[in-house]
Design an enzyme around this catalytic site. Structure first.
Site, PDB file in Angstrom:
ATOM      1  N   HIS A 367       0.799  -1.232   0.000  1.00 30.84           N
ATOM      2  CA  HIS A 367       0.000   0.000   0.000  1.00 30.84           C
ATOM      3  C   HIS A 367       0.824   1.270   0.000  1.00 30.84           C
ATOM      4  O   HIS A 367       0.271   2.357   0.142  1.00 30.84           O
ATOM      5  CB  HIS A 367      -0.919   0.050   1.226  1.00 30.84           C
ATOM      6  CG  HIS A 367      -2.002  -0.972   1.227  1.00 30.84           C
ATOM      7  ND1 HIS A 367      -3.247  -0.745   0.685  1.00 30.84           N
ATOM      8  CD2 HIS A 367      -2.021  -2.228   1.694  1.00 30.84           C
ATOM      9  CE1 HIS A 367      -4.000  -1.814   0.837  1.00 30.84           C
ATOM     10  NE2 HIS A 367      -3.277  -2.741   1.450  1.00 30.84           N
ATOM     11  N   LYS A 558      -8.507  14.116   4.640  1.00 31.89           N
ATOM     12  CA  LYS A 558      -7.585  12.984   4.627  1.00 31.89           C
ATOM     13  C   LYS A 558      -6.585  13.205   5.751  1.00 31.89           C
ATOM     14  O   LYS A 558      -6.563  14.274   6.355  1.00 31.89           O
ATOM     15  CB  LYS A 558      -6.862  12.884   3.287  1.00 31.89           C
ATOM     16  CG  LYS A 558      -6.223  14.214   2.851  1.00 31.89           C
ATOM     17  CD  LYS A 558      -5.551  14.116   1.498  1.00 31.89           C
ATOM     18  CE  LYS A 558      -6.519  14.206   0.331  1.00 31.89           C
ATOM     19  NZ  LYS A 558      -6.727  12.966  -0.377  1.00 31.89           N
ATOM     20  N   ARG A 559      -5.741  12.181   6.025  1.00 35.66           N
ATOM     21  CA  ARG A 559      -4.727  12.382   7.046  1.00 35.66           C
ATOM     22  C   ARG A 559      -3.836  13.576   6.702  1.00 35.66           C
ATOM     23  O   ARG A 559      -3.655  13.916   5.538  1.00 35.66           O
ATOM     24  CB  ARG A 559      -3.876  11.105   7.181  1.00 35.66           C
ATOM     25  CG  ARG A 559      -4.587   9.990   7.900  1.00 35.66           C
ATOM     26  CD  ARG A 559      -4.962  10.360   9.311  1.00 35.66           C
ATOM     27  NE  ARG A 559      -3.805  10.345  10.174  1.00 35.66           N
ATOM     28  CZ  ARG A 559      -3.528   9.374  11.038  1.00 35.66           C
ATOM     29  NH1 ARG A 559      -4.349   8.343  11.174  1.00 35.66           N
ATOM     30  NH2 ARG A 559      -2.460   9.422  11.785  1.00 35.66           N
ATOM     31  N   LYS A 564       0.752  14.739   1.123  1.00 33.99           N
ATOM     32  CA  LYS A 564      -0.617  15.018   0.648  1.00 33.99           C
ATOM     33  C   LYS A 564      -0.807  16.511   0.364  1.00 33.99           C
ATOM     34  O   LYS A 564      -1.788  16.927  -0.210  1.00 33.99           O
ATOM     35  CB  LYS A 564      -1.642  14.520   1.664  1.00 33.99           C
ATOM     36  CG  LYS A 564      -1.660  12.988   1.795  1.00 33.99           C
ATOM     37  CD  LYS A 564      -2.644  12.542   2.861  1.00 33.99           C
ATOM     38  CE  LYS A 564      -2.589  11.048   3.147  1.00 33.99           C
ATOM     39  NZ  LYS A 564      -3.270  10.234   2.124  1.00 33.99           N
ATOM     40  N   THR A 666      -8.570   6.706  -1.833  1.00 30.70           N
ATOM     41  CA  THR A 666      -9.932   6.176  -1.978  1.00 30.70           C
ATOM     42  C   THR A 666     -10.940   7.287  -1.714  1.00 30.70           C
ATOM     43  O   THR A 666     -12.046   7.256  -2.236  1.00 30.70           O
ATOM     44  CB  THR A 666     -10.183   4.997  -1.014  1.00 30.70           C
ATOM     45  OG1 THR A 666      -9.664   5.353   0.266  1.00 30.70           O
ATOM     46  CG2 THR A 666      -9.520   3.727  -1.503  1.00 30.70           C
ATOM     47  N   LYS A 670     -14.606   8.389  -3.523  1.00 30.31           N
ATOM     48  CA  LYS A 670     -15.868   8.702  -2.821  1.00 30.31           C
ATOM     49  C   LYS A 670     -16.386  10.071  -3.255  1.00 30.31           C
ATOM     50  O   LYS A 670     -17.578  10.249  -3.513  1.00 30.31           O
ATOM     51  CB  LYS A 670     -15.639   8.699  -1.303  1.00 30.31           C
ATOM     52  CG  LYS A 670     -15.316   7.322  -0.751  1.00 30.31           C
ATOM     53  CD  LYS A 670     -14.714   7.361   0.655  1.00 30.31           C
ATOM     54  CE  LYS A 670     -14.020   6.033   0.932  1.00 30.31           C
ATOM     55  NZ  LYS A 670     -13.158   6.066   2.127  1.00 30.31           N
TER      56      LYS A 670
HETATM   57  N1  CR6 Z   1      -2.214   5.546   3.782  1.00 37.10           N
HETATM   58  C1  CR6 Z   1      -2.056   4.681   0.858  1.00 37.10           C
HETATM   59  O1  CR6 Z   1      -1.244   5.741   1.243  1.00 37.10           O
HETATM   60  C2  CR6 Z   1      -4.167   3.975  -0.263  1.00 37.10           C
HETATM   61  C3  CR6 Z   1      -4.489   3.156   0.978  1.00 37.10           C
HETATM   62  C4  CR6 Z   1      -5.280   1.906   0.644  1.00 37.10           C
HETATM   63  C5  CR6 Z   1      -2.387   3.794   2.056  1.00 37.10           C
HETATM   64  C6  CR6 Z   1      -3.303   5.171   0.130  1.00 37.10           C
HETATM   65  O2  CR6 Z   1      -2.940   5.855  -1.052  1.00 37.10           O
HETATM   66  O3  CR6 Z   1      -5.362   4.395  -0.865  1.00 37.10           O
HETATM   67  O4  CR6 Z   1      -3.286   2.762   1.652  1.00 37.10           O
HETATM   68  N2  CR6 Z   1      -1.172   3.175   2.508  1.00 37.10           N
HETATM   69  O5  CR6 Z   1      -4.655   1.153  -0.335  1.00 37.10           O
HETATM   70  C7  CR6 Z   1      -0.894   2.685   3.754  1.00 37.10           C
HETATM   71  O6  CR6 Z   1      -1.647   2.787   4.695  1.00 37.10           O
HETATM   72  C8  CR6 Z   1       0.397   1.998   3.959  1.00 37.10           C
HETATM   73  C9  CR6 Z   1      -2.962   4.629   3.212  1.00 37.10           C
HETATM   74  O7  CR6 Z   1      -4.066   4.477   3.585  1.00 37.10           O
END
Ligand code: CR6
Length: 832
Positions: A367, A558-559, A564, A666, A670
């Site tokens: 991921h 988002k985080r 980002k 993701t 959405k």
């Molecule tokens: N932080 C990715 O950064 C991806 C999600 C799910 C992440 C994000 O781009 O959509 O996973 N990666 O695949 C990790 O958590 C390691 C995320 O949520």
């Protein structure tokens, strides 16, 4: 059968308004123990949840029984995170009884919203990775796939975020404080998990060398099961979460020493294992407790999987035909060594045979490519905590490198990159390499990310195993993210194209032709406006700020992370603020900048960015010279529940990461599905979103991943030059650095300014600034033409069908897992 029992039994399943109302009253009294006069909202939530749970139990058992009877191949999704959110509306909606429930509550003088709002948000995850796991659970159940989720039942989920004086402060999230009506405790499903100790070598019955792990500490993993209701209620799958329990076997030696209290204390401490979720998103923590959490849930899950398999089989040869185990990132990758241990040490399989079975059973999803997120546990730590696993990892490595050496003809650099052990500095186990080697398939989460995996972190492995890496672009469940979160738009869609889209999102393409229908556009706008009003009210409740419903809702949720690039958005905000002040007579398109997101508690830069957004908001929102044309809000405590309110109300979706750094995203999906236009870089799944919605219906800007790569390879760039050549950027940065937003502490933002200038601007914020502003201007111009904007918004919704997690999960099922839908036999019992 006793007639009373029988009638109750039917009552428990009835789905009409009267039946629901009667069982609410019964549950309130006999299970919650309150009468209607004294009941609080929370009591009613528990009541309704328990009554709804009643209605899934029979079907749940039928589902499990059908899997067993058919000896179906199951998929086990091992994930350290499941970001579930609330379940009440989800269960009601998937059972198709939202209206019935609302009416039943109405007859009791209660509002459905109040009851729904009393449910805590189950935040057993950080962000995208955890939410993806939750979407996959919904999709597997909705497709009738035999899928199990395995994870940890954290007592404390992701922290609650509050702002104190504009700074993020973390509070514990006690989601279990008042009990969890959805789960079933299984005190009889208990597995021992060991830590520490040492390995003893011995000769087995045929004189072969064998090993056992002795003198170890033990913890018990106890199961809690939550039913996962598929759409239509046909299939009810299981999410099994493990909780740590102390063992009861006391060391009597200690008693004699008078160390009784110490012994008991030790036992209690072992329950800390499942206490708290690590609040890091895509960054590795390297803490021993985290390693223990990873091993704890993986070992318990594997023991459970083998127990289930052995009910039907006497040898392990068929394990890969009956079980697919998906590793959600490397967090459960120690499972590869654990399965080897179970097969070789406990079940006496030959190494090569065990290895073949292991590899055929596991698959791994990567991921992230961020180096700081790739797990690498110190060898010394694994040696101490999991001594037998360290031996097994060495053995796997030795066999692999020996085989590869022959082909690598002397390329030692390559061999050392392929090694499971990183020998540079303190020796570490590369969990990504272990996961790769121990899996038959390895996938990325968007087309671009998968390509970059092949070119970067796994380039050598890809050369060795060219068929192993494959792509599975992420998806989102349309049930939660459109049907439930956006009733206004989903009802509109259903009136035009029927409700087939809910279980087959590709059907939403039928809306394309409606983009040219003036009446439909008007209704589409009305739905968006309703959602914007709902968000505006929420903003006022949360922040006290009033925003214009008719402004562009420009949303970045988002985080908080440098890659980002919330900072890019903040700089644009400041530049826009300056332009509005400089040109007060221009008729500006009003803009509301909506931010939300948590920062990891130890990520100082991200926390400073939060403070900056709050500081900028304070100045901008109270400056009468911008005439309310610009508002900035940072909503506290972003979680699934907040996302369900924010996302349906967005006009513009900010997906502005440095190209090559966001694996997929993701939230981008959405937002587009809910009719927001994306402003974004060609990163992660944005690339595929552009292909689906069409380049005219998305605002793309900035450097591409290749350009970023070339720029970095050629030694980077000089941000000072870029800043000097862009007056609006220079002015915005000067304001930050001279304390225009922090008159109480003019140096507060020195670290940010430093990072963007002399620090080299690693995330290329300044490099992309001008093009980002160009794209923002284009968006604002388009927004003036509300017919054209709406047309594009509709085309976004209509073209997002492919991003359903049903599609993603089907691809995994067909190309990785080889699992097939099972139709549970419900024996015609009273359901629908
Ligand atoms: N932080 C990715 O950064 C991806 C999600 C799910 C992440 C994000 O781009 O959509 O996973 N990666 O695949 C990790 O958590 C390691 C995320 O949520």
């Amino acid at each position: 059968m006793d007639a009373r029992f029988k009638s109750r039994d039917i009552e428990r399943r009835s789905l009409d308004v009267d039946g629901l109302k009667r069982s609410f009253l019964e549950w309130l009294v006999y299970s919650v123990g309150k009468d209607a006069r004294a009941a609080t909202r929370r009591d009613w939530f528990h009541t309704v949840a328990l009554a709804v749970r009643d209605r899934v139990v029979d079907r749940w058992m039928d589902t499990t029984r059908s899997y067993y009877q058919e000896d179906a191949k199951r998929v086990y999704y091992l994930s350290l995170e499941f970001l579930i959110g609330r379940l009440l509306t989800n269960s009601l909606s998937n059972l198709g009884i939202v209206d019935e429930c609302r009416q039943a509550l109405d007859r009791l003088g209660l509002s459905m919203e109040d009851v729904v709002d009393a449910e805590p948000d189950a935040a057993l995850g950080n962000g995208g990775l955890g939410r993806l796991a939750a979407c996959f659970l919904d999709s597997m159940a909705s497709q009738g796939l035999p899928g199990y989720g395995y994870g940890i039942r954290y007592e404390f989920g992701l922290f609650e975020q509050r702002f104190e004086n504009g700074w993020q402060v973390e509070y514990p999230e006690q989601w279990l404080q008042f009990g969890n009506p959805w789960e079933f405790a299984r005190p009889e499903v208990l597995y021992p998990v060991q830590f520490y100790g040492r390995v003893e070598e011995f000769r087995d019955s045929v004189g072969e060398r064998a090993y056992r792990w002795v003198d170890a500490d033990r913890v018990l993993a106890m199961a809690y099961d939550t039913p996962v209701v598929g759409f239509g209620g046909e299939t009810i799958n299981t999410l099994r979460l493990w909780s740590a329990r102390a063992t009861r076997d006391f060391n009597f030696g200690h008693f004699n020493d008078g160390a009784y209290m110490k012994a008991v204390e030790q036992k209690i401490l072992s329950e800390n294992l499942s206490r708290v979720l690590y609040p890091n998103d895509a960054t590795e923590t390297g803490k021993e407790l985290r390693l223990k959490q990873e091993y704890f849930f993986t070992s318990a899950s594997l023991q459970d999987i083998l127990r289930r398999y052995l009910q039907h089989h006497t040898t392990f040869d068929n394990l890969p035909n009956k079980a697919a185990i998906q590793l959600n990132d490397t967090h459960p990758a120690i499972g590869i060594a654990e399965l080897m241990r179970l097969l070789v040490d406990q079940h006496a399989l030959r190494w090569d045979n065990a290895w073949e079975i292991t590899r055929a059973t596991f698959a791994y999803t990567n991921h992230t490519l961020l180096p700081e997120a790739l797990e690498a546990w110190p060898v010394r730590m694994i040696e101490r905590v999991l001594p037998r696993h360290m031996q097994i990892i060495y053995e796997i490595n030795a066999k692999f490198l020996n085989r590869t050496k022959a082909r690598a003809d002397g390329d030692n650099a390559k061999l050392s990159r392929l090694s499971l052990i990183d020998e540079r500095g303190e020796r570490r186990v590369r969990m990504g390499n272990l996961a790769f080697l121990g899996s038959h398939k390895v996938n990325g989460v968007s087309a671009l990310h998968t390509e970059l995996m092949k070119q970067t972190v796994f380039a050598d492995f890809h050369q060795e195993f060219p068929d192993r890496i494959n792509n599975k672009t992420n998806g989102i469940t349309p049930r939660r993210w459109l049907k439930q979160a956006n009733p206004a738009l989903s009802e509109l869609i259903t009136t035009r194209i029927g409700e087939g889209w809910i279980s087959d999102l590709s059907q939403i393409a039928a809306l394309r032709e409606k983009a040219d229908d003036v009446v439909f556009r008007e209704e589409f706008r009305r739905a968006k406006r309703k959602n914007k009003k709902r968000l505006a009210a929420y903003i006022t409740r949360q922040t006290g700020e009033e925003v214009l419903v008719d402004s562009i809702f420009d949303v970045q949720v988002k985080r908080m992370h440098e890659y980002k690039r919330q900072l890019l958005n903040v700089l644009h905000t400041i530049a826009l603020y300056n332009e509005m002040r400089d040109n007060p007579t221009v008729s500006w398109v009003p803009v509301t900048k909506v931010f939300a997101g948590k920062a990891a508690p130890s990520y100082h830069m991200a926390k400073l960015i939060i403070k900056l957004i709050n500081d900028v908001a304070k100045v901008v929102n109270h400056d009468p010279s911008v005439h309310d044309n610009l508002k900035v809000v940072l909503l506290p405590n972003y979680n699934v529940t907040a996302a369900e309110i924010i996302i349906p109300a967005a006009d513009l979706s900010e997906q502005i990461s440095t190209a090559g750094m966001e694996a997929s995203g993701t939230g981008n999906m959405k937002l587009a599905l809910n009719g927001a236009l994306t402003i974004g870089t060609l990163d992660g799944a944005n690339v595929e979103i552009r292909e689906h919605v069409g380049p005219d219906n998305i605002f793309i800007f900035g450097m591409t991943a290749d350009e970023v790569n070339d720029l970095r390879a050629s030694g980077g760039f000089n941000p000072r030059e870029v800043i000097a050549s862009n007056p609006s950027l220079k002015r915005a940065l000067d304001m930050i650095s001279t304390g225009a937003f922090s008159p109480d502490d003019r140096n507060r933002y020195h670290p940010i300014v430093q990072a963007l200038t002399d620090g080299g601007d690693h995330f290329l914020v300044t490099a992309d600034f001008a093009d980002y502003c160009r794209a923002q201007d284009a968006a604002m111009q388009l927004y003036r033409d509300s017919e054209e904007w709406t047309r594009k918004a509709i085309l976004n919704t209509a073209n997002m069908g492919w991003f359903s997690s049903d599609r993603t999960v089907n691809e995994y099922a067909g190309e990785i897992w080889d699992v097939h839908p099972v139709h549970p036999n419900h024996d015609g019992e009273g359901f629908r």
